[in-house]
Design a protein around this motif. Structure first.
Motif, PDB file in Angstrom:
ATOM      1  N   ASP A  63      21.823 -50.309 -16.634  1.00 48.36           N
ATOM      2  CA  ASP A  63      21.904 -50.676 -18.041  1.00 48.36           C
ATOM      3  C   ASP A  63      20.912 -49.886 -18.893  1.00 48.36           C
ATOM      4  OD1 ASP A  63      23.017 -52.239 -20.129  1.00 48.36           O
ATOM      5  OD2 ASP A  63      21.171 -53.442 -20.141  1.00 48.36           O
ATOM      6  N   SER A  64      19.818 -49.419 -18.280  1.00 51.79           N
ATOM      7  CA  SER A  64      18.790 -48.703 -19.031  1.00 51.79           C
ATOM      8  C   SER A  64      19.088 -47.208 -19.196  1.00 51.79           C
ATOM      9  CB  SER A  64      17.434 -48.870 -18.344  1.00 51.79           C
ATOM     10  OG  SER A  64      17.407 -48.123 -17.148  1.00 51.79           O
ATOM     11  N   LEU A  65      20.142 -46.712 -18.570  1.00 57.91           N
ATOM     12  CA  LEU A  65      20.458 -45.285 -18.617  1.00 57.91           C
ATOM     13  C   LEU A  65      21.013 -44.886 -19.979  1.00 57.91           C
ATOM     14  CD1 LEU A  65      22.180 -44.924 -15.143  1.00 57.91           C
ATOM     15  CD2 LEU A  65      19.860 -44.268 -15.747  1.00 57.91           C
ATOM     16  N   ASP A  66      20.759 -43.630 -20.344  1.00 53.88           N
ATOM     17  CA  ASP A  66      21.346 -43.129 -21.583  1.00 53.88           C
ATOM     18  C   ASP A  66      22.811 -42.779 -21.335  1.00 53.88           C
ATOM     19  OD1 ASP A  66      21.367 -40.699 -20.228  1.00 53.88           O
ATOM     20  OD2 ASP A  66      19.777 -39.806 -21.430  1.00 53.88           O
ATOM     21  N   GLU A  67      23.504 -42.375 -22.386  1.00 50.75           N
ATOM     22  CA  GLU A  67      24.944 -42.144 -22.286  1.00 50.75           C
ATOM     23  C   GLU A  67      25.278 -41.019 -21.304  1.00 50.75           C
ATOM     24  OE1 GLU A  67      28.735 -41.038 -25.142  1.00 50.75           O
ATOM     25  OE2 GLU A  67      26.937 -41.907 -26.046  1.00 50.75           O
ATOM     26  N   ALA A  68      24.506 -39.943 -21.322  1.00 51.42           N
ATOM     27  CA  ALA A  68      24.768 -38.813 -20.414  1.00 51.42           C
ATOM     28  C   ALA A  68      24.624 -39.238 -18.958  1.00 51.42           C
ATOM     29  CB  ALA A  68      23.833 -37.653 -20.723  1.00 51.42           C
ATOM     30  N   ALA A  69      23.584 -40.004 -18.640  1.00 54.19           N
ATOM     31  CA  ALA A  69      23.383 -40.467 -17.264  1.00 54.19           C
ATOM     32  C   ALA A  69      24.478 -41.440 -16.866  1.00 54.19           C
ATOM     33  CB  ALA A  69      22.010 -41.112 -17.120  1.00 54.19           C
ATOM     34  N   SER A  70      24.904 -42.295 -17.806  1.00 51.22           N
ATOM     35  CA  SER A  70      25.993 -43.235 -17.511  1.00 51.22           C
ATOM     36  C   SER A  70      27.278 -42.489 -17.202  1.00 51.22           C
ATOM     37  CB  SER A  70      26.210 -44.183 -18.697  1.00 51.22           C
ATOM     38  OG  SER A  70      25.093 -45.024 -18.860  1.00 51.22           O
ATOM     39  N   GLU A  71      27.548 -41.432 -17.965  1.00 48.73           N
ATOM     40  CA  GLU A  71      28.747 -40.621 -17.706  1.00 48.73           C
ATOM     41  C   GLU A  71      28.653 -39.944 -16.345  1.00 48.73           C
ATOM     42  OE1 GLU A  71      29.089 -37.998 -21.056  1.00 48.73           O
ATOM     43  OE2 GLU A  71      29.639 -39.633 -22.416  1.00 48.73           O
TER      44      GLU A  71
END
Length: 139
Positions: free
Chosen positions: A112-120
């Motif tokens: 949940d703490s990841l930014d959008e790039a890491a989530s992708e």
């Protein structure tokens, strides 16, 4: 996706000088002590004894990272794993340590703490895992 290699070094941890020398051997494929020593001393700000290079090469051999072959009067060190294989093993070990926490809430909080790039990136990894599993089932 690179598969997990069957071979693993006896000891995964390497110190900074060991890592530097291992990278040199990966770059050249097979190297003598002189090859490695000359490469390090190419930097005018570096000092390192020839015997120190020998010691580190032997230590990497003992740890299972390198093999030593004698050709004539010279000893040549070569890697037992490619750099990519080593990265796969290290990533696998790190992931297992992370998942060993065993608490889904901790893993979810991290995700949940990841930014959008890491989530992708995680979503792309999950898709590759699913594709690899599906390919195994079809065999």
């Amino acid at each position: 996706m690179a598969p997990l290699p069957d071979y693993r070094p006896k000891q995964m941890s390497v110190g900074p000088l060991e890592a530097e020398i291992l990278n040199i051997v990966w770059e050249v494929g097979s190297a003598t002590v002189k090859d490695v020593h000359d490469r390090i001393l190419a930097d005018p700000n570096r000092e390192l004894a020839y015997t120190s290079v020998t010691t580190v090469l032997r230590r990497l051999t003992d740890k299972g990272w390198l093999a030593c072959d004698k050709k004539g009067r010279a000893f040549y060190w070569r890697p037992l794993l490619s750099q990519q294989q080593a990265q796969v093993i290290k990533a696998h070990d790190q992931l297992h340590r992370f998942l060993a926490v065993g608490n889904p809430d901790v893993v979810a909080a991290f995700a949940d703490s990841l930014d959008e790039a890491a989530s992708e990136q995680i979503e792309a990894i999950a898709k590759r895992i699913q594709a690899a599993r599906q390919a195994r089932e079809e065999q």
